[in-house]
Design a protein around this motif. Structure first.
Motif, short mmCIF file in Angstrom:
data_model
loop_
_atom_site.label_atom_id
_atom_site.label_comp_id
_atom_site.label_asym_id
_atom_site.label_seq_id
_atom_site.Cartn_x
_atom_site.Cartn_y
_atom_site.Cartn_z
N PRO A 29 1.04 -1.16 -0.17
CA PRO A 29 -0.03 0.05 -0.01
C PRO A 29 0.75 1.22 0.00
CG PRO A 29 0.08 -0.86 2.51
CD PRO A 29 0.87 -1.97 1.26
N GLY A 30 0.39 2.32 -0.49
CA GLY A 30 1.01 3.62 -0.68
C GLY A 30 -0.01 4.60 -0.60
N VAL A 31 0.57 5.83 -0.27
CA VAL A 31 -0.37 7.06 -0.23
C VAL A 31 0.34 8.19 -0.83
CG1 VAL A 31 0.53 7.76 2.17
CG2 VAL A 31 -1.72 8.67 1.36
N VAL A 32 -0.38 9.07 -1.72
CA VAL A 32 0.19 10.30 -2.23
C VAL A 32 -0.60 11.53 -1.71
CG1 VAL A 32 0.20 11.37 -4.50
CG2 VAL A 32 0.39 8.83 -4.63
N ILE A 33 0.28 12.42 -1.42
CA ILE A 33 0.11 13.98 -1.06
C ILE A 33 0.57 14.81 -1.99
CG2 ILE A 33 0.05 15.55 0.73
CD1 ILE A 33 0.74 13.34 2.56
N THR A 34 -0.40 15.62 -2.89
CA THR A 34 0.12 16.42 -3.82
C THR A 34 -0.82 17.77 -3.90
OG1 THR A 34 0.57 16.37 -6.39
CG2 THR A 34 -1.53 15.03 -5.44
N PRO A 35 -0.37 18.79 -4.54
CA PRO A 35 -1.39 19.87 -4.64
C PRO A 35 -2.91 19.65 -5.41
CG PRO A 35 0.82 20.59 -5.07
CD PRO A 35 0.86 19.05 -5.12
N LEU A 36 -3.68 20.35 -4.91
CA LEU A 36 -5.14 19.61 -5.25
C LEU A 36 -5.08 20.14 -6.76
CD1 LEU A 36 -8.13 18.90 -4.64
CD2 LEU A 36 -8.53 21.39 -4.23
N TYR A 37 -4.24 21.16 -7.40
CA TYR A 37 -4.07 21.39 -8.74
C TYR A 37 -2.85 22.41 -8.63
CZ TYR A 37 -6.59 25.78 -7.37
OH TYR A 37 -6.88 26.91 -6.98
N PRO A 38 -1.90 22.39 -9.75
CA PRO A 38 -0.78 23.31 -10.03
C PRO A 38 -1.15 24.61 -9.44
CG PRO A 38 -0.80 21.86 -11.57
CD PRO A 38 -2.17 21.54 -10.96
N LEU A 98 -11.66 28.44 -9.54
CA LEU A 98 -11.33 27.95 -10.84
C LEU A 98 -12.60 28.10 -11.89
CD1 LEU A 98 -9.55 24.36 -9.65
CD2 LEU A 98 -8.64 26.80 -10.32
N HIS A 99 -13.67 28.56 -11.39
CA HIS A 99 -14.91 28.44 -12.26
C HIS A 99 -14.75 29.28 -13.58
CE1 HIS A 99 -17.73 27.34 -8.61
NE2 HIS A 99 -17.18 26.50 -9.09
N GLY A 100 -15.06 28.65 -14.73
CA GLY A 100 -14.65 29.32 -16.02
C GLY A 100 -13.45 29.06 -16.66
N LEU A 101 -12.85 28.14 -16.13
CA LEU A 101 -11.35 28.06 -16.52
C LEU A 101 -11.28 26.60 -17.27
CD1 LEU A 101 -9.10 29.13 -13.61
CD2 LEU A 101 -9.44 30.30 -15.74
N GLY A 102 -12.32 25.67 -17.16
CA GLY A 102 -12.23 24.53 -17.95
C GLY A 102 -11.46 23.42 -16.90
N ASN A 103 -11.84 22.18 -17.21
CA ASN A 103 -11.21 20.98 -16.51
C ASN A 103 -9.85 20.80 -17.29
OD1 ASN A 103 -13.10 20.96 -14.97
ND2 ASN A 103 -14.17 19.39 -15.72
N VAL A 104 -8.77 20.18 -16.65
CA VAL A 104 -7.63 19.50 -17.16
C VAL A 104 -7.58 18.31 -16.72
CG1 VAL A 104 -5.10 19.67 -17.52
CG2 VAL A 104 -6.67 21.70 -17.14
N ASP A 105 -7.50 17.21 -17.29
CA ASP A 105 -7.60 15.65 -16.95
C ASP A 105 -5.93 15.27 -16.61
OD1 ASP A 105 -10.21 15.56 -16.63
OD2 ASP A 105 -10.33 15.07 -18.81
N ARG A 170 0.48 27.25 -20.71
CA ARG A 170 -0.88 27.98 -21.19
C ARG A 170 -1.86 27.04 -20.77
NH1 ARG A 170 0.20 28.16 -26.06
NH2 ARG A 170 -0.84 26.30 -26.74
N THR A 171 -2.00 25.73 -20.50
CA THR A 171 -2.98 25.05 -20.06
C THR A 171 -3.26 25.22 -18.60
OG1 THR A 171 -2.78 23.14 -21.68
CG2 THR A 171 -3.62 22.48 -19.66
N PHE A 172 -2.10 25.14 -17.62
CA PHE A 172 -2.20 25.24 -16.05
C PHE A 172 -2.13 26.46 -15.65
CE2 PHE A 172 -1.10 20.51 -16.11
CZ PHE A 172 -2.12 20.17 -15.38
N PHE A 173 -1.35 27.51 -16.38
CA PHE A 173 -1.38 28.64 -15.72
C PHE A 173 -1.68 29.78 -16.56
CE2 PHE A 173 1.95 25.80 -13.91
CZ PHE A 173 1.60 26.16 -12.65
#
Length: 248
Positions: A29-38, A98-105, A170-173
């Motif tokens: 088992p493992g666990v990941v901690i990471t920013p909710l989004y960049p 983030l509303h209005g920015l669109g999703n990034v998968d 451009r996609t993330f920032f």
């Protein structure tokens, strides 16, 4: 001439040591901690199946590298490629900001890598290319770290930086005029450049012949286009992968 089979100086063939297996298999088992989004001020935590499998130091599955191949390898260096999964994503529902920015998968990336070790020091470079068409472009991560084994412990630490192409930033920032109108954030143009500088830390401990625990931590600081983006709420980043593996 004495019977060789009765000579005490000759080894018993039935007790010959078997050659070491070319397979190395560990998982747990493992666990990941990471920013909710960049650029987020929030963190997300989720479980992760930690794999560490290799055959003859040639084919491997390790961490986010689902399947990899060391095309060229020796005791001191590796050059190869892998299919790697990247957890970076962004969903409008994650934060009203983030509303209005669109999703990034998130999704799979092609990873090309090389590393070289001299004594206790290892330098590495890895290029990640988005192959899922999610607008994540390409990034290049360069690291240098020193390692110190001590009993059942292994410690590694060192600096690094990440370069990102214009599509990734451009996609993330970036904020287009359409996104600006929908979100209320100011329009923001980006380009290729250094995404972050970071410090890597790693520690593992062999609890027994079969059980090993490890923690990998990366503390980063966003730079340039990423740091100045109106989407970014926090420049500092924390990424952690902790695991407890059983070795066969």
């Amino acid at each position: 001439m004495p019977d060789a089979s009765s000579s005490p100086d000759l080894p018993d063939s039935s007790a010959a040591v078997k050659p070491a297996s070319k397979w190395k298999i560990a998982f747990g088992p493992g666990v990941v901690i990471t920013p909710l989004y960049p650029g987020s001020r929030e963190l997300r935590v989720f479980p992760y199946p930690a794999l560490d499998i290799s055959y003859d130091d040639r084919v491997f599955s390790q961490g986010p590298d689902v399947l990899g191949l060391n095309v060229i390898r020796s005791e001191n260096y590796h050059v190869g490629a892998s299919l790697s999964f990247d957890f970076q994503s962004r969903q409008e529902k994650d934060d009203p900001h983030l509303h209005g920015l669109g999703n990034v998968d998130g999704g799979p990336k092609l990873k090309l890598f090389a590393d070289y070790t001299v004594w206790a020091f290892t330098g590495s470079v890895a290029l990640y290319q988005d192959i899922a068409g999610h607008g994540q472009g390409k990034t290049v991560v360069t690291d240098l770290y020193a390692s110190l084994p001590a009993g059942g412990w292994l410690f590694s630490v060192g600096p690094g930086f990440t370069w990102a192409d214009a599509l990734y930033t451009r996609t993330f920032f970036g904020v287009s005029s359409q996104q600006s109108a929908a979100s209320g954030l100011p329009a923001y143009n980006t380009g290729a450049g250094i995404r972050d500088v970071h410090l890597n830390g790693y520690v593992s401990y062999d609890f027994s012949k079969h059980w090993v625990g490890s923690v990998a931590v990366t503390l980063g600081r966003l730079q340039h286009f990423a740091a100045a983006s109106p989407i970014t709420e926090r420049r500092s980043e924390l990424n952690t992968l902790a695991s407890l593996n059983y070795r066969f």
